[in-house]
Design a protein around this motif. Structure first.
Motif, PDB file in Angstrom:
ATOM      1  N   GLU A 251       0.797  -1.221   0.000  1.00 23.64           N
ATOM      2  CA  GLU A 251       0.000   0.000   0.000  1.00 23.64           C
ATOM      3  C   GLU A 251       0.835   1.279   0.000  1.00 23.64           C
ATOM      4  N   ARG A 252       2.126   1.194   0.331  1.00 23.56           N
ATOM      5  CA  ARG A 252       2.925   2.418   0.231  1.00 23.56           C
ATOM      6  C   ARG A 252       3.067   2.866  -1.226  1.00 23.56           C
ATOM      7  N   HIS A 253       2.756   1.951  -2.163  1.00 23.88           N
ATOM      8  CA  HIS A 253       2.749   2.301  -3.585  1.00 23.88           C
ATOM      9  C   HIS A 253       1.329   2.543  -4.097  1.00 23.88           C
ATOM     10  N   ARG A 254       0.399   2.781  -3.195  1.00 25.91           N
ATOM     11  CA  ARG A 254      -1.006   2.903  -3.571  1.00 25.91           C
ATOM     12  C   ARG A 254      -1.236   4.044  -4.556  1.00 25.91           C
ATOM     13  N   ASP A 255      -0.474   5.107  -4.404  1.00 25.11           N
ATOM     14  CA  ASP A 255      -0.585   6.251  -5.313  1.00 25.11           C
ATOM     15  C   ASP A 255       0.658   6.345  -6.198  1.00 25.11           C
ATOM     16  N   PHE A 256       1.082   5.217  -6.686  1.00 27.12           N
ATOM     17  CA  PHE A 256       2.291   5.099  -7.505  1.00 27.12           C
ATOM     18  C   PHE A 256       2.227   6.052  -8.702  1.00 27.12           C
ATOM     19  N   ASP A 257       3.304   6.828  -8.872  1.00 29.00           N
ATOM     20  CA  ASP A 257       3.330   7.772  -9.989  1.00 29.00           C
ATOM     21  C   ASP A 257       4.484   7.503 -10.946  1.00 29.00           C
ATOM     22  N   GLY A 258       5.082   6.298 -10.838  1.00 33.61           N
ATOM     23  CA  GLY A 258       6.161   5.929 -11.737  1.00 33.61           C
ATOM     24  C   GLY A 258       5.634   5.297 -13.011  1.00 33.61           C
ATOM     25  N   PRO A 259       6.519   4.719 -13.798  1.00 35.90           N
ATOM     26  CA  PRO A 259       6.107   4.131 -15.081  1.00 35.90           C
ATOM     27  C   PRO A 259       5.322   2.843 -14.877  1.00 35.90           C
ATOM     28  N   ARG A 260       4.376   2.602 -15.730  1.00 35.31           N
ATOM     29  CA  ARG A 260       3.657   1.334 -15.758  1.00 35.31           C
ATOM     30  C   ARG A 260       3.112   1.129 -17.165  1.00 35.31           C
ATOM     31  N   LEU A 261       2.846  -0.116 -17.503  1.00 37.88           N
ATOM     32  CA  LEU A 261       2.154  -0.425 -18.748  1.00 37.88           C
ATOM     33  C   LEU A 261       0.663  -0.375 -18.461  1.00 37.88           C
ATOM     34  N   ALA A 262      -0.042   0.523 -19.130  1.00 36.48           N
ATOM     35  CA  ALA A 262      -1.418   0.822 -18.779  1.00 36.48           C
ATOM     36  C   ALA A 262      -2.404   0.156 -19.726  1.00 36.48           C
ATOM     37  N   GLY A 263      -3.572  -0.150 -19.183  1.00 31.22           N
ATOM     38  CA  GLY A 263      -4.695  -0.646 -19.962  1.00 31.22           C
ATOM     39  C   GLY A 263      -5.983  -0.151 -19.336  1.00 31.22           C
ATOM     40  N   TRP A 264      -7.086  -0.287 -20.038  1.00 29.18           N
ATOM     41  CA  TRP A 264      -8.289   0.426 -19.622  1.00 29.18           C
ATOM     42  C   TRP A 264      -8.872  -0.105 -18.321  1.00 29.18           C
ATOM     43  N   TRP A 265      -8.635  -1.383 -17.980  1.00 27.06           N
ATOM     44  CA  TRP A 265      -9.212  -1.892 -16.738  1.00 27.06           C
ATOM     45  C   TRP A 265      -8.448  -1.404 -15.513  1.00 27.06           C
ATOM     46  N   GLY A 266      -7.256  -0.857 -15.701  1.00 28.25           N
ATOM     47  CA  GLY A 266      -6.542  -0.230 -14.603  1.00 28.25           C
ATOM     48  C   GLY A 266      -6.935   1.221 -14.399  1.00 28.25           C
ATOM     49  N   HIS A 267      -7.735   1.758 -15.302  1.00 31.68           N
ATOM     50  CA  HIS A 267      -8.185   3.144 -15.214  1.00 31.68           C
ATOM     51  C   HIS A 267      -9.226   3.279 -14.107  1.00 31.68           C
ATOM     52  N   ASP A 268      -9.248   4.423 -13.482  1.00 32.16           N
ATOM     53  CA  ASP A 268     -10.217   4.718 -12.424  1.00 32.16           C
ATOM     54  C   ASP A 268     -11.617   4.288 -12.843  1.00 32.16           C
ATOM     55  N   GLU A 269     -12.238   3.417 -12.018  1.00 31.80           N
ATOM     56  CA  GLU A 269     -13.511   2.827 -12.413  1.00 31.80           C
ATOM     57  C   GLU A 269     -14.645   3.857 -12.505  1.00 31.80           C
ATOM     58  N   HIS A 270     -14.509   4.968 -11.834  1.00 31.47           N
ATOM     59  CA  HIS A 270     -15.573   5.965 -11.849  1.00 31.47           C
ATOM     60  C   HIS A 270     -15.624   6.731 -13.179  1.00 31.47           C
ATOM     61  N   SER A 271     -14.540   6.745 -13.908  1.00 34.90           N
ATOM     62  CA  SER A 271     -14.535   7.434 -15.205  1.00 34.90           C
ATOM     63  C   SER A 271     -14.106   6.512 -16.343  1.00 34.90           C
ATOM     64  N   ARG A 272     -14.007   5.211 -16.068  1.00 32.91           N
ATOM     65  CA  ARG A 272     -13.528   4.261 -17.087  1.00 32.91           C
ATOM     66  C   ARG A 272     -14.378   4.325 -18.348  1.00 32.91           C
ATOM     67  N   PHE A 273     -15.684   4.387 -18.181  1.00 34.44           N
ATOM     68  CA  PHE A 273     -16.562   4.345 -19.344  1.00 34.44           C
ATOM     69  C   PHE A 273     -16.840   5.724 -19.939  1.00 34.44           C
ATOM     70  N   HIS A 274     -16.123   6.725 -19.440  1.00 33.77           N
ATOM     71  CA  HIS A 274     -16.181   8.019 -20.114  1.00 33.77           C
ATOM     72  C   HIS A 274     -15.352   8.013 -21.393  1.00 33.77           C
ATOM     73  N   MET A 275     -14.473   7.018 -21.513  1.00 38.39           N
ATOM     74  CA  MET A 275     -13.679   6.796 -22.724  1.00 38.39           C
ATOM     75  C   MET A 275     -12.748   7.961 -23.040  1.00 38.39           C
ATOM     76  N   GLY A 276     -12.216   8.584 -21.982  1.00 36.87           N
ATOM     77  CA  GLY A 276     -11.288   9.684 -22.191  1.00 36.87           C
ATOM     78  C   GLY A 276      -9.924   9.208 -22.653  1.00 36.87           C
ATOM     79  N   PRO A 277      -9.126  10.089 -23.220  1.00 39.78           N
ATOM     80  CA  PRO A 277      -7.828   9.693 -23.783  1.00 39.78           C
ATOM     81  C   PRO A 277      -6.713   9.565 -22.760  1.00 39.78           C
ATOM     82  N   ASP A 278      -6.880  10.127 -21.555  1.00 36.66           N
ATOM     83  CA  ASP A 278      -5.786  10.166 -20.573  1.00 36.66           C
ATOM     84  C   ASP A 278      -6.005   9.135 -19.477  1.00 36.66           C
TER      85      ASP A 278
END
Length: 418
Positions: A251-278
């Motif tokens: 949990e000390r990495h809970r707000d991790f701001d380093g590099p990661r390989l991203a995909g849509w299911w890792g996106h914040d669930e509250h705005s996931r289906f807004h289909m934004g580019p960021d």
């Protein structure tokens, strides 16, 4: 996790599993929970329920009814978190083990300056080494120079003090330590708290491969402070071949701001289906998800974890496991000491379900014995160069299974094997 107290005994839940058949009929002697756990009888119903949901609801199954698929990956997380000694937000089920290892190393292996070595055990499971070498090469590093491998001693075992000594001398050059919870070939259980303390002292990242530890031995990932851990779920967690794997991120990495390989299911669930580019990651381990969870392979895992809870949890099962491996070791020493050597350490805190056996007459005799056992309905497994691995699992193996195994080894050990 809801724990149901029972008067537990080894194999008490055997009738809740489907044990493969022996060549001559009847149940085989199935001792490979360390490779592929037996199938819970509830697994088929669990999968069929999701198939029926798909048939009846189609895409609406994602959103409506009991346990919609959007929430399905969290259904058994409390039990899983309990098994690995983590908080629920530190655990996620996703992908397969080596993919998760790559995702974690992408984020947490950040070599810079003289701190660029990656330290692991010599003789690690090959997929781990392949992943590590490819990550080193990805960073433009030379595995011949920047991969450090600690070798076992003459007893074929790794010793925590050797890792501590290495980090004491070279820790300022180590960017990451990758270590197993249980060594796959020897069955040796490691003191992960001790290893974590050595890594913290050296200022290096600690990642763990728990493929042979989860569901087998007690774990306390949050408390020891490992940065991340990965595991598969088809061994002691009985979730089926190539089933969905798991991952822990402290949990000390809970707000991790380093590099990661991203995909849509890792996106914040509250705005996931807004289909934004960021990309805006979920907090905690779920932020490393890539794609939607595989519902049909999650279903058997949740069915299996229900059995862990019903059995009383890992503390109960661990006690039964030690009883079984202790009994097996006692019988081997009593009846087979002239033929069989046990490689696995026998101190209770250094062994899990698996005992790794070596035939004293040599590799060819060992392979011959393994094949004879298989022909008589005993499913263990063979690991090069000369190891027979036997892993009695307390959910479905019994003390009678232990007696039968030793009787067959005694019977099948020919004059040549001796």
């Amino acid at each position: 996790m809801t724990v149901i107290q029972t008067d537990s005994a080894p194999g008490q839940f055997r009738d809740r599993f489907r044990i493969p058949h022996a060549p001559g009929g009847g149940d085989c002697l199935y001792l490979v929970g360390n490779s592929l756990g037996a199938q819970p009888k509830a697994a088929a119903d669990a999968v069929n329920a999701q198939l029926e949901r798909w048939a009846q609801m189609g895409v609406i199954g994602h959103f409506d009814g009991p346990t919609p698929w959007l929430e399905f990956h969290r259904l058994g997380l409390d039990t899983l978190a309990e098994l690995v000694g983590a908080r629920v937000h530190e655990v996620v089920v996703m992908n397969t083990l080596t993919i998760n290892l790559h995702l974690m190393m992408t984020s947490f292996f950040r070599p810079q300056g003289q701190r660029r070595r990656l330290l692991m055990e010599r003789g690690a499971f090959p997929s781990d080494r392949y992943a590590v070498v490819s990550q080193l090469q990805w960073h433009g590093l030379d595995p011949d120079r920047d991969l450090a491998e600690l070798a076992p001693r003459r007893d074929r075992l790794l010793h925590e003090e050797d890792l501590e000594d290495y980090l004491e001398r070279y820790g300022d050059q180590v960017a990451m330590v990758l270590w197993p919870g249980v060594q796959y070939a020897t069955g040796q259980v490691f003191d992960l708290a001790r290893i974590a303390r050595a890594c913290r002292k050296a200022g290096t990242v600690l990642g763990l491969d728990l493929a042979h530890a989860v569901g087998n031995v007690p774990l306390d990932l949050h408390e020891i402070g490992a940065d991340f851990a990965v595991w598969c779920s088809y061994k002691y967690l009985n979730s089926g071949p190539a089933a969905v794997a798991g991952c822990f991120v402290h949990e000390r990495h809970r707000d991790f701001d380093g590099p990661r390989l991203a995909g849509w299911w890792g996106h914040d669930e509250h705005s996931r289906f807004h289909m934004g580019p960021d990309f805006k990651p979920m907090r905690g381990a779920e932020g490393w998800q890539i794609s939607e969870p595989p519902i049909l392979t999650l279903a058997p895992l949740w069915a299996s974890l229900d059995l862990f809870a019903e059995a009383g949890g890992l503390p109960v099962l661990r006690k039964l496991s030690l009883e079984m491996t202790g009994h097996l070791a006692h019988l081997i020493h009593e009846r087979l000491a002239d033929r069989i050597n046990i490689i696995t350490p026998l101190e209770p805190h250094r062994r899990g379900c698996q005992l790794s056996l070596q035939v004293r007459a040599g590799r060819d005799a060992g392979r011959q014995l393994f094949e004879r056992l298989e022909a008589h309905g005993v499913i263990c497994d063979w690991r090069e160069p000369d190891i027979i691995r036997a892993a009695p699992v307390p959910l479905y193996n019994t003390l009678d299974d232990i007696e039968r195994l030793v009787d067959l080894i005694d019977q099948l050990s020919s004059a040549r094997t001796r």
